[in-house]
Scaffold this motif. Structure first.
Motif, PDB file in Angstrom:
ATOM      1  N   HIS A 156      30.008  19.149 -64.168  1.00  0.00           N
ATOM      2  CA  HIS A 156      30.554  18.139 -65.076  1.00  0.00           C
ATOM      3  C   HIS A 156      29.573  18.009 -66.229  1.00  0.00           C
ATOM      4  O   HIS A 156      28.633  18.809 -66.339  1.00  0.00           O
ATOM      5  CB  HIS A 156      30.765  16.795 -64.358  1.00  0.00           C
ATOM      6  CG  HIS A 156      29.501  16.210 -63.791  1.00  0.00           C
ATOM      7  ND1 HIS A 156      28.992  14.985 -64.171  1.00  0.00           N
ATOM      8  CD2 HIS A 156      28.626  16.685 -62.874  1.00  0.00           C
ATOM      9  CE1 HIS A 156      27.883  14.735 -63.501  1.00  0.00           C
ATOM     10  NE2 HIS A 156      27.634  15.751 -62.713  1.00  0.00           N
ATOM     11  N   ARG A 157      29.775  17.042 -67.094  1.00  0.00           N
ATOM     12  CA  ARG A 157      28.925  16.916 -68.278  1.00  0.00           C
ATOM     13  C   ARG A 157      28.410  15.493 -68.455  1.00  0.00           C
ATOM     14  O   ARG A 157      29.059  14.537 -68.053  1.00  0.00           O
ATOM     15  CB  ARG A 157      29.683  17.330 -69.540  1.00  0.00           C
ATOM     16  CG  ARG A 157      30.104  18.787 -69.563  1.00  0.00           C
ATOM     17  CD  ARG A 157      30.676  19.164 -70.904  1.00  0.00           C
ATOM     18  NE  ARG A 157      31.112  20.550 -70.952  1.00  0.00           N
ATOM     19  CZ  ARG A 157      31.405  21.215 -72.059  1.00  0.00           C
ATOM     20  NH1 ARG A 157      31.323  20.612 -73.234  1.00  0.00           N
ATOM     21  NH2 ARG A 157      31.795  22.475 -72.020  1.00  0.00           N
ATOM     22  N   LEU A 158      27.263  15.407 -69.103  1.00  0.00           N
ATOM     23  CA  LEU A 158      26.749  14.142 -69.623  1.00  0.00           C
ATOM     24  C   LEU A 158      26.482  14.357 -71.109  1.00  0.00           C
ATOM     25  O   LEU A 158      26.081  15.447 -71.523  1.00  0.00           O
ATOM     26  CB  LEU A 158      25.450  13.731 -68.924  1.00  0.00           C
ATOM     27  CG  LEU A 158      25.529  13.326 -67.450  1.00  0.00           C
ATOM     28  CD1 LEU A 158      24.126  13.009 -66.926  1.00  0.00           C
ATOM     29  CD2 LEU A 158      26.460  12.142 -67.246  1.00  0.00           C
ATOM     30  N   ASP A 159      26.708  13.323 -71.906  1.00  0.00           N
ATOM     31  CA  ASP A 159      26.439  13.422 -73.338  1.00  0.00           C
ATOM     32  C   ASP A 159      24.964  13.699 -73.580  1.00  0.00           C
ATOM     33  O   ASP A 159      24.100  13.349 -72.764  1.00  0.00           O
ATOM     34  CB  ASP A 159      26.815  12.116 -74.050  1.00  0.00           C
ATOM     35  CG  ASP A 159      28.294  11.805 -73.948  1.00  0.00           C
ATOM     36  OD1 ASP A 159      29.088  12.743 -73.737  1.00  0.00           O
ATOM     37  OD2 ASP A 159      28.649  10.618 -74.070  1.00  0.00           O
ATOM     38  N   ARG A 160      24.653  14.290 -74.722  1.00  0.00           N
ATOM     39  CA  ARG A 160      23.275  14.611 -75.076  1.00  0.00           C
ATOM     40  C   ARG A 160      22.380  13.374 -75.030  1.00  0.00           C
ATOM     41  O   ARG A 160      21.216  13.446 -74.631  1.00  0.00           O
ATOM     42  CB  ARG A 160      23.230  15.230 -76.476  1.00  0.00           C
ATOM     43  CG  ARG A 160      21.869  15.784 -76.864  1.00  0.00           C
ATOM     44  CD  ARG A 160      21.921  16.417 -78.241  1.00  0.00           C
ATOM     45  NE  ARG A 160      21.923  15.415 -79.290  1.00  0.00           N
ATOM     46  CZ  ARG A 160      22.374  15.599 -80.516  1.00  0.00           C
ATOM     47  NH1 ARG A 160      22.911  16.745 -80.855  1.00  0.00           N
ATOM     48  NH2 ARG A 160      22.314  14.641 -81.418  1.00  0.00           N
ATOM     49  N   ALA A 161      22.926  12.233 -75.424  1.00  0.00           N
ATOM     50  CA  ALA A 161      22.125  11.015 -75.513  1.00  0.00           C
ATOM     51  C   ALA A 161      22.025  10.263 -74.188  1.00  0.00           C
ATOM     52  O   ALA A 161      21.301   9.276 -74.090  1.00  0.00           O
ATOM     53  CB  ALA A 161      22.720  10.089 -76.578  1.00  0.00           C
ATOM     54  N   THR A 162      22.750  10.710 -73.176  1.00  0.00           N
ATOM     55  CA  THR A 162      22.803  10.030 -71.878  1.00  0.00           C
ATOM     56  C   THR A 162      21.829  10.662 -70.898  1.00  0.00           C
ATOM     57  O   THR A 162      21.645  11.873 -70.882  1.00  0.00           O
ATOM     58  CB  THR A 162      24.228  10.091 -71.310  1.00  0.00           C
ATOM     59  OG1 THR A 162      25.142   9.530 -72.251  1.00  0.00           O
ATOM     60  CG2 THR A 162      24.344   9.323 -70.006  1.00  0.00           C
ATOM     61  N   THR A 163      21.222   9.839 -70.047  1.00  0.00           N
ATOM     62  CA  THR A 163      20.302  10.325 -69.021  1.00  0.00           C
ATOM     63  C   THR A 163      20.913  10.137 -67.636  1.00  0.00           C
ATOM     64  O   THR A 163      21.879   9.411 -67.460  1.00  0.00           O
ATOM     65  CB  THR A 163      18.967   9.557 -69.087  1.00  0.00           C
ATOM     66  OG1 THR A 163      19.239   8.148 -68.924  1.00  0.00           O
ATOM     67  CG2 THR A 163      18.273   9.759 -70.410  1.00  0.00           C
ATOM     68  N   GLY A 164      20.311  10.824 -66.637  1.00  0.00           N
ATOM     69  CA  GLY A 164      20.690  10.551 -65.265  1.00  0.00           C
ATOM     70  C   GLY A 164      21.220  11.732 -64.472  1.00  0.00           C
ATOM     71  O   GLY A 164      20.957  12.889 -64.780  1.00  0.00           O
ATOM     72  N   VAL A 165      21.999  11.407 -63.441  1.00  0.00           N
ATOM     73  CA  VAL A 165      22.390  12.360 -62.402  1.00  0.00           C
ATOM     74  C   VAL A 165      23.427  13.358 -62.907  1.00  0.00           C
ATOM     75  O   VAL A 165      24.483  12.974 -63.422  1.00  0.00           O
ATOM     76  CB  VAL A 165      22.950  11.603 -61.184  1.00  0.00           C
ATOM     77  CG1 VAL A 165      23.306  12.582 -60.068  1.00  0.00           C
ATOM     78  CG2 VAL A 165      21.937  10.582 -60.674  1.00  0.00           C
ATOM     79  N   LEU A 166      23.122  14.653 -62.704  1.00  0.00           N
ATOM     80  CA  LEU A 166      24.022  15.723 -63.135  1.00  0.00           C
ATOM     81  C   LEU A 166      24.039  16.809 -62.057  1.00  0.00           C
ATOM     82  O   LEU A 166      22.989  17.302 -61.651  1.00  0.00           O
ATOM     83  CB  LEU A 166      23.560  16.299 -64.471  1.00  0.00           C
ATOM     84  CG  LEU A 166      24.436  17.399 -65.091  1.00  0.00           C
ATOM     85  CD1 LEU A 166      25.807  16.864 -65.478  1.00  0.00           C
ATOM     86  CD2 LEU A 166      23.747  17.980 -66.327  1.00  0.00           C
ATOM     87  N   LEU A 167      25.242  17.190 -61.632  1.00  0.00           N
ATOM     88  CA  LEU A 167      25.414  18.185 -60.564  1.00  0.00           C
ATOM     89  C   LEU A 167      25.603  19.578 -61.149  1.00  0.00           C
ATOM     90  O   LEU A 167      26.464  19.795 -62.006  1.00  0.00           O
ATOM     91  CB  LEU A 167      26.623  17.815 -59.699  1.00  0.00           C
ATOM     92  CG  LEU A 167      27.029  18.812 -58.610  1.00  0.00           C
ATOM     93  CD1 LEU A 167      25.938  18.918 -57.543  1.00  0.00           C
ATOM     94  CD2 LEU A 167      28.353  18.400 -57.965  1.00  0.00           C
ATOM     95  N   LEU A 168      24.795  20.527 -60.679  1.00  0.00           N
ATOM     96  CA  LEU A 168      24.886  21.925 -61.085  1.00  0.00           C
ATOM     97  C   LEU A 168      25.212  22.770 -59.858  1.00  0.00           C
ATOM     98  O   LEU A 168      24.676  22.538 -58.781  1.00  0.00           O
ATOM     99  CB  LEU A 168      23.559  22.406 -61.676  1.00  0.00           C
ATOM    100  CG  LEU A 168      22.915  21.532 -62.756  1.00  0.00           C
ATOM    101  CD1 LEU A 168      21.542  22.093 -63.122  1.00  0.00           C
ATOM    102  CD2 LEU A 168      23.795  21.443 -63.979  1.00  0.00           C
ATOM    103  N   ILE A 169      26.091  23.739 -60.021  1.00  0.00           N
ATOM    104  CA  ILE A 169      26.462  24.623 -58.918  1.00  0.00           C
ATOM    105  C   ILE A 169      25.676  25.920 -59.047  1.00  0.00           C
ATOM    106  O   ILE A 169      25.666  26.541 -60.111  1.00  0.00           O
ATOM    107  CB  ILE A 169      27.971  24.909 -58.936  1.00  0.00           C
ATOM    108  CG1 ILE A 169      28.768  23.601 -58.994  1.00  0.00           C
ATOM    109  CG2 ILE A 169      28.395  25.713 -57.711  1.00  0.00           C
ATOM    110  CD1 ILE A 169      30.190  23.762 -59.443  1.00  0.00           C
TER     111      ILE A 169
END
Length: 274
Positions: A121-134
Motif C-alpha cells: 500500500h502507500r503512504l504520502d511523502r509527508a506522512t510517517t509511520g507503518v508501511l507493509l512491504l512484500i
C-alpha cells in the motif's frame, strides 16, 4: 552530475526496437523516434556499461541513470520470510515519482531487502509511520488482496486545531483532480472515523481510521471538517507539497492470509505538539 548505480533497486525501462543487426543503432533509432534527447554516443556508452541489453529479439531493457541520492535506512518494525514492515520517515515517497527515483521507499527497500520487494500500500511523502512491504513474489497477491478487500485495519493520528465536537464518522465522494483530492457531488466512496484524543489549548491530537482507501482521504476529510492537519499546506492554508505534516500511521492490523495469525504492528514514532 553524479549518478548512482542504475541497477540498485530501480526497475529498467523496456523499449521496443526495430530490426537490424547492431544493438546501438536499433536503440538509438527507437529513442529518436520517441523524441528522446539521447545521442548515439550516449547509447554506445550505456551498452558498454551493461545498462542496455536485450530482453528478447525485439525488446531491450534500459537502466537509466538516476540522481545520486543518499541511501536512507528504513527502520524495521517486523519481518518474516514473506514481508517486512517499516517505520517510514517523512519526506520520502512510497514509489518513484517525478524527480524522486532513488529517494523512494520502493528503491531504498530493494537496496536494503532485495530486488523482489513491492509495496502492499502507500503512504504520502509527508506522512510517517507503518508501511507493509512484500518480499516474497509468490505471496504478493495474497497480501495486496487484503487491502483491495478492506481487510486491513489502519489507525492514524494527527494534530490539528482544536474543535469542540467532531463527528465520529464522516463520508463523502472524493475525486483526484490536478494533484489533489476534492469532494464532489455523488454517492460517497470514502468513509473515515474520527476521535478526539487530547487537547492542548488551540491544538488537539485526533485519531483517524479510514474505512476506505481513497488517495489523501484523511487529509481531505480532516480539512472538510475544519481541522486541516498541521503543516498540510495542500489541504490547509498556503500552497504546495510539504515534506512533513503532523500525520502518523500509528498501526496496522490484519489476519495473515498465509498462516492465519493475527498481526498488529505499531510505529515507534510519536507526534509532538509544537
Amino acid at each position: 552530475m553524479s549518478v548512482s548505480d542504475p541497477r540498485r533497486g530501480v526497475s529498467p525501462t523496456i523499449l521496443q526496437v526495430g530490426s537490424g543487426a547492431n544493438l546501438v543503432d536499433r536503440v538509438a533509432a527507437a529513442l529518436e523516434q520517441k523524441g528522446a534527447s539521447v545521442t548515439r554516443a550516449d547509447v554506445e556508452d550505456a551498452v558498454s556499461r551493461g545498462d542496455i541489453g536485450f530482453v528478447d529479439a525485439d525488446r531491450v531493457a534500459i537502466h537509466r541513470p538516476v540522481p545520486d541520492e543518499v541511501d536512507i535506512d528504513l527502520p524495521v518494525l517486523a519481518r518474516t520470510d514473506r514481508y517486512v514492515v517499516i517505520d517510514k520517515p517523512a519526506g520520502i515517497a512510497t514509489t518513484p515519482k517525478g524527480s524522486y527515483v532513488a529517494r523512494s521507499v520502493l528503491v531504498q527497500a530493494r537496496r536494503q531487502f532485495g530486488d523482489d520487494v513491492v509495496c502492499a500500500h502507500r503512504l504520502d511523502r509527508a506522512t510517517t509511520g507503518v508501511l507493509l512491504l512484500i518480499t516474497a513474489p509468490h505471496y504478493r497477491g495474497a497480501y495486496q488482496s487484503l487491502f483491495e478487500h478492506r481487510l486491513v485495519h489502519k489507525t492514524y493520528e494527527f494534530i490539528a486545531k482544536t474543535r469542540e465536537t467532531i463527528p465520529s464518522s464522516y463520508s463523502s465522494r472524493l475525486s483526484g483532480q490536478r494533484g489533489r483530492t476534492r469532494e464532489v457531488e455523488g454517492e460517497a466512496n470514502a468513509t473515515t472515523r474520527f476521535r478526539l484524543l487530547e487537547t492542548r489549548g488551540e491544538l488537539s491530537r485526533y485519531e483517524a481510521c479510514p474505512l476506505t482507501g481513497q488517495r489523501h482521504q484523511i487529509r481531505a476529510h480532516a480539512s472538510a471538517l475544519g481541522i486541516p492537519i498541521l503543516g498540510d499546506c495542500l489541504y490547509g492554508p498556503g500552497a504546495g507539497y510539504p515534506d512533513r505534516i503532523a500525520l502518523l500511521a500509528r498501526n496496522l492490523s490484519f489476519l495473515d492470509p498465509v498462516d492465519g495469525s493475527a498481526v498488529t504492528v505499531s510505529t515507534v514514532q510519536t507526534l509532538s505538539f509544537p
